[in-house]
Design an enzyme around this catalytic site. Sequence first.
Site, mmCIF file in Angstrom:
data_model
loop_
_atom_site.group_PDB
_atom_site.id
_atom_site.type_symbol
_atom_site.label_atom_id
_atom_site.label_comp_id
_atom_site.label_asym_id
_atom_site.label_seq_id
_atom_site.Cartn_x
_atom_site.Cartn_y
_atom_site.Cartn_z
ATOM 1 N N PRO A 113 -4.933 0.302 18.553
ATOM 2 C CA PRO A 113 -4.251 -0.241 17.156
ATOM 3 C C PRO A 113 -4.652 0.929 16.171
ATOM 4 O O PRO A 113 -4.352 0.666 15.009
ATOM 5 C CB PRO A 113 -5.172 -1.606 16.884
ATOM 6 C CG PRO A 113 -6.298 -1.414 17.792
ATOM 7 C CD PRO A 113 -5.921 -0.507 18.994
ATOM 8 N N TYR A 118 3.426 6.768 10.414
ATOM 9 C CA TYR A 118 2.523 5.708 10.111
ATOM 10 C C TYR A 118 3.291 4.573 9.270
ATOM 11 O O TYR A 118 3.355 3.418 9.661
ATOM 12 C CB TYR A 118 1.340 6.100 9.233
ATOM 13 C CG TYR A 118 0.290 4.949 8.988
ATOM 14 C CD1 TYR A 118 0.587 3.799 8.361
ATOM 15 C CD2 TYR A 118 -0.736 5.076 9.843
ATOM 16 C CE1 TYR A 118 -0.328 3.055 7.847
ATOM 17 C CE2 TYR A 118 -1.756 3.844 9.693
ATOM 18 C CZ TYR A 118 -1.525 2.959 8.590
ATOM 19 O OH TYR A 118 -2.536 1.825 8.391
ATOM 20 N N LYS A 123 0.583 0.064 15.302
ATOM 21 C CA LYS A 123 1.962 0.107 15.659
ATOM 22 C C LYS A 123 2.251 -1.219 16.409
ATOM 23 O O LYS A 123 3.356 -1.501 16.652
ATOM 24 C CB LYS A 123 2.212 1.237 16.457
ATOM 25 C CG LYS A 123 2.253 2.525 15.706
ATOM 26 C CD LYS A 123 3.625 2.593 14.771
ATOM 27 C CE LYS A 123 3.395 3.406 13.574
ATOM 28 N NZ LYS A 123 4.152 2.972 12.488
ATOM 29 N N HIS A 167 0.793 -1.225 -0.118
ATOM 30 C CA HIS A 167 0.086 -0.049 0.031
ATOM 31 C C HIS A 167 1.007 1.166 0.194
ATOM 32 O O HIS A 167 1.888 1.366 0.702
ATOM 33 C CB HIS A 167 -0.892 0.087 1.194
ATOM 34 C CG HIS A 167 -2.094 -0.840 1.135
ATOM 35 N ND1 HIS A 167 -3.310 -0.884 2.229
ATOM 36 C CD2 HIS A 167 -2.386 -1.793 0.129
ATOM 37 C CE1 HIS A 167 -4.037 -1.675 1.588
ATOM 38 N NE2 HIS A 167 -3.576 -2.274 0.659
ATOM 39 N N TYR A 221 -9.546 5.582 7.022
ATOM 40 C CA TYR A 221 -9.633 5.770 8.443
ATOM 41 C C TYR A 221 -10.721 6.808 8.266
ATOM 42 O O TYR A 221 -10.506 7.978 7.836
ATOM 43 C CB TYR A 221 -8.507 6.427 8.931
ATOM 44 C CG TYR A 221 -7.438 5.430 9.598
ATOM 45 C CD1 TYR A 221 -6.539 4.923 8.541
ATOM 46 C CD2 TYR A 221 -7.256 4.634 10.731
ATOM 47 C CE1 TYR A 221 -5.736 3.972 8.614
ATOM 48 C CE2 TYR A 221 -6.419 3.900 11.018
ATOM 49 C CZ TYR A 221 -5.564 3.424 10.043
ATOM 50 O OH TYR A 221 -4.394 2.441 10.323
HETATM 51 P P1 FAS Z 1 1.440 -11.700 21.621
HETATM 52 O O1 FAS Z 1 0.501 -11.323 22.624
HETATM 53 O O2 FAS Z 1 1.154 -11.975 20.023
HETATM 54 O O3 FAS Z 1 2.017 -13.254 21.915
HETATM 55 C C1 FAS Z 1 2.433 -13.571 23.224
HETATM 56 C C2 FAS Z 1 2.295 -14.945 23.374
HETATM 57 O O4 FAS Z 1 2.597 -15.481 24.797
HETATM 58 C C3 FAS Z 1 0.872 -15.490 23.336
HETATM 59 O O5 FAS Z 1 0.778 -16.608 22.319
HETATM 60 C C4 FAS Z 1 0.489 -16.219 24.585
HETATM 61 O O6 FAS Z 1 -0.084 -17.212 24.511
HETATM 62 C C5 FAS Z 1 2.003 -16.458 25.200
HETATM 63 N N1 FAS Z 1 2.051 -16.688 26.582
HETATM 64 C C6 FAS Z 1 1.474 -15.783 27.475
HETATM 65 N N2 FAS Z 1 1.872 -16.115 28.894
HETATM 66 C C7 FAS Z 1 2.637 -17.177 28.691
HETATM 67 C C8 FAS Z 1 3.317 -18.090 29.764
HETATM 68 N N3 FAS Z 1 3.246 -17.806 30.882
HETATM 69 N N4 FAS Z 1 4.010 -19.073 29.151
HETATM 70 C C9 FAS Z 1 3.997 -19.392 27.914
HETATM 71 N N5 FAS Z 1 3.437 -18.621 26.839
HETATM 72 C C10 FAS Z 1 3.018 -17.561 27.236
HETATM 73 N N6 FAS Z 1 -1.719 -4.498 16.507
HETATM 74 C C11 FAS Z 1 -1.854 -3.770 15.262
HETATM 75 O O7 FAS Z 1 -0.584 -3.407 14.940
HETATM 76 N N7 FAS Z 1 -2.818 -3.497 14.685
HETATM 77 C C12 FAS Z 1 -4.210 -4.285 15.242
HETATM 78 O O8 FAS Z 1 -5.241 -4.283 14.418
HETATM 79 C C13 FAS Z 1 -4.116 -5.130 16.269
HETATM 80 N N8 FAS Z 1 -5.202 -5.737 16.914
HETATM 81 C C14 FAS Z 1 -5.060 -6.433 17.975
HETATM 82 C C15 FAS Z 1 -6.117 -7.161 18.595
HETATM 83 C C16 FAS Z 1 -6.142 -7.836 19.702
HETATM 84 C C17 FAS Z 1 -7.402 -8.611 20.316
HETATM 85 C C18 FAS Z 1 -5.023 -7.808 20.488
HETATM 86 C C19 FAS Z 1 -4.824 -8.587 21.922
HETATM 87 C C20 FAS Z 1 -3.767 -7.102 19.849
HETATM 88 C C21 FAS Z 1 -3.867 -6.285 18.837
HETATM 89 N N9 FAS Z 1 -2.747 -5.834 18.215
HETATM 90 C C22 FAS Z 1 -2.847 -4.940 17.060
HETATM 91 C C23 FAS Z 1 -1.554 -5.963 18.862
HETATM 92 C C24 FAS Z 1 -0.892 -7.121 18.447
HETATM 93 O O9 FAS Z 1 -0.679 -7.256 17.099
HETATM 94 C C25 FAS Z 1 0.338 -7.093 19.368
HETATM 95 O O10 FAS Z 1 1.042 -5.778 19.203
HETATM 96 C C26 FAS Z 1 1.240 -8.336 18.972
HETATM 97 O O11 FAS Z 1 0.495 -9.412 19.034
HETATM 98 C C27 FAS Z 1 2.466 -8.328 19.918
HETATM 99 O O12 FAS Z 1 3.167 -9.567 19.672
HETATM 100 P P2 FAS Z 1 4.035 -10.200 20.977
HETATM 101 O O13 FAS Z 1 4.690 -9.043 21.753
HETATM 102 O O14 FAS Z 1 4.521 -11.187 20.372
HETATM 103 O O15 FAS Z 1 2.661 -10.837 21.829
HETATM 104 C C1 PHB Z 2 -5.714 -4.384 10.347
HETATM 105 O O1 PHB Z 2 -5.655 -4.528 9.135
HETATM 106 O O2 PHB Z 2 -5.871 -5.359 11.073
HETATM 107 C C2 PHB Z 2 -5.284 -3.084 10.775
HETATM 108 C C3 PHB Z 2 -4.643 -2.076 9.948
HETATM 109 C C4 PHB Z 2 -4.395 -0.772 10.705
HETATM 110 C C5 PHB Z 2 -4.775 -0.455 11.779
HETATM 111 C C6 PHB Z 2 -5.295 -1.429 12.842
HETATM 112 C C7 PHB Z 2 -5.811 -2.781 12.210
HETATM 113 O O3 PHB Z 2 -4.627 0.843 12.330
#
Ligand code: FAS
Ligand code: PHB
Length: 382
Positions: A286, A378, A290, A72, A194
């Site tokens: 989100p 961004y 980031k 994009h 957005y």
């Molecule tokens: P993660 O949370 O992805 O991974 C952590 C891992 O550790 C998990 O698999 C968990 O099961 C494991 N874990 C936890 N405790 C443990 C333990 N005691 N022992 C062993 N394993 C354990 N970011 C965006 O940029 N755009 C978005 O749209 C967006 N949407 C999101 C929606 C949701 C519902 C959530 C919760 C987050 C969202 N995020 C988004 C942010 C997300 O993408 C995170 O930034 C990203 O998953 C971060 O990755 P990790 O740091 O690897 O953590």
């Molecule tokens: C997504 O594609 O999940 C997405 C993209 C941009 C955002 C948040 C989520 O700011």
Amino acid sequence: MFATVAIVGAGPAGLLLARMLHNAGIDSIVLEHRDRAYVEHRQRAGMLEQGTVDALRACGAAERLDREGLVHHGIELRFDHQSHHLDFPALTGGRSVMIYAQTEIVKDLVALQLAEGGPLLFEAEAIAIEDDMLTFVRDGVEEKLGFDFVVGCDGFHGISRAAIPDARVYERDYPYSWLGILADVPPSCEELIYAHSDRGFALHSMRSPTVSRLYLQVPNDTDPDDWPDDRIWDELDARFAVDADWKLMRGPITQKAVTPMRSFVTEPMRHGRLFLAGDAAHIVPPTGAKGLNLAIADVVTLAKALQHWFTTGSPDLLNTYSDTCLRRVWRAEHFSYFMTTLLHRAPDQTPFDTRLQLSQLHRIADSRHAAAELAENYAGLP
Ligand code: FAS
Ligand code: PHB
């Protein structure tokens, strides 16, 4: 059991770190609480900065991303029923972004780790982290894992953050959440929209030429079951309304989930042999896309520091890891807060507040400098 680097969590941070260490000849073990299917199908992020794409390519984990990812060259801001495109390459000296779902990144990294990397133990929950040993439970049995270094990649709800004594926590909760959907319908736009509206925020993203990803602002504690498909599409129609020949395509919604919005940072991101990376250390709303990119930037920084230690014996980069990451983290925290408060409608919002938001949005639409500031943040700062 022993590993030079023990990694808690098989999200994108833990998995990419394991891959980079493997490529550098440093052994690690990844402990993941959940099972493989859960980790690979948890719907989350989708927007990748150039730095994230570069990191995945550099460690040999981007073959499918380069085939299936969607490049994009900007985003659209929609407000006052008008559309305004931000041209990222023109505003940032050539930077673009890519859509490729976090689930796919995780699948690609899991496959590589299982095929070529060190042990990746699913359904292995870390329950205690001490100075040179951690305890985890697998099949109901407690096991010990010795390490030279341990990295908490265990997300916001993990245990590693608590192992840092005297940590300083900074946080802000927001008075709204996102209802996110996946729909089997081609995106109604080439790039992300957005939208700021009197009814609240909406975002049109996508996952592929046939799958759309959309979000709409909802009150906290919203139950997704209170939002049948037609109600979601009607609300999105109202929020994306524009004085142009444009139509939001509808289709079957295959996933619905509500995500609360929070800003969170814990400092420092290191204590002795323990390092934190990703959501274990910081959370952003989100709106600025980031979260995932920050997690990747943390582990790229840590992998370089660990490799520097093992090849030169110098602790310099390990000693500066926390400060180096936190500079980027706080920039992303501010940008995510800026985008969130600019585009969402707070429950107690006044007409004055709305006028301020619209003034800022018009400024971005009319000023190359204001647009460049948003685009640089961004698309990802160097
Ligand atoms: P993660 O949370 O992805 O991974 C952590 C891992 O550790 C998990 O698999 C968990 O099961 C494991 N874990 C936890 N405790 C443990 C333990 N005691 N022992 C062993 N394993 C354990 N970011 C965006 O940029 N755009 C978005 O749209 C967006 N949407 C999101 C929606 C949701 C519902 C959530 C919760 C987050 C969202 N995020 C988004 C942010 C997300 O993408 C995170 O930034 C990203 O998953 C971060 O990755 P990790 O740091 O690897 O953590
Ligand atoms: C997504 O594609 O999940 C997405 C993209 C941009 C955002 C948040 C989520 O700011």
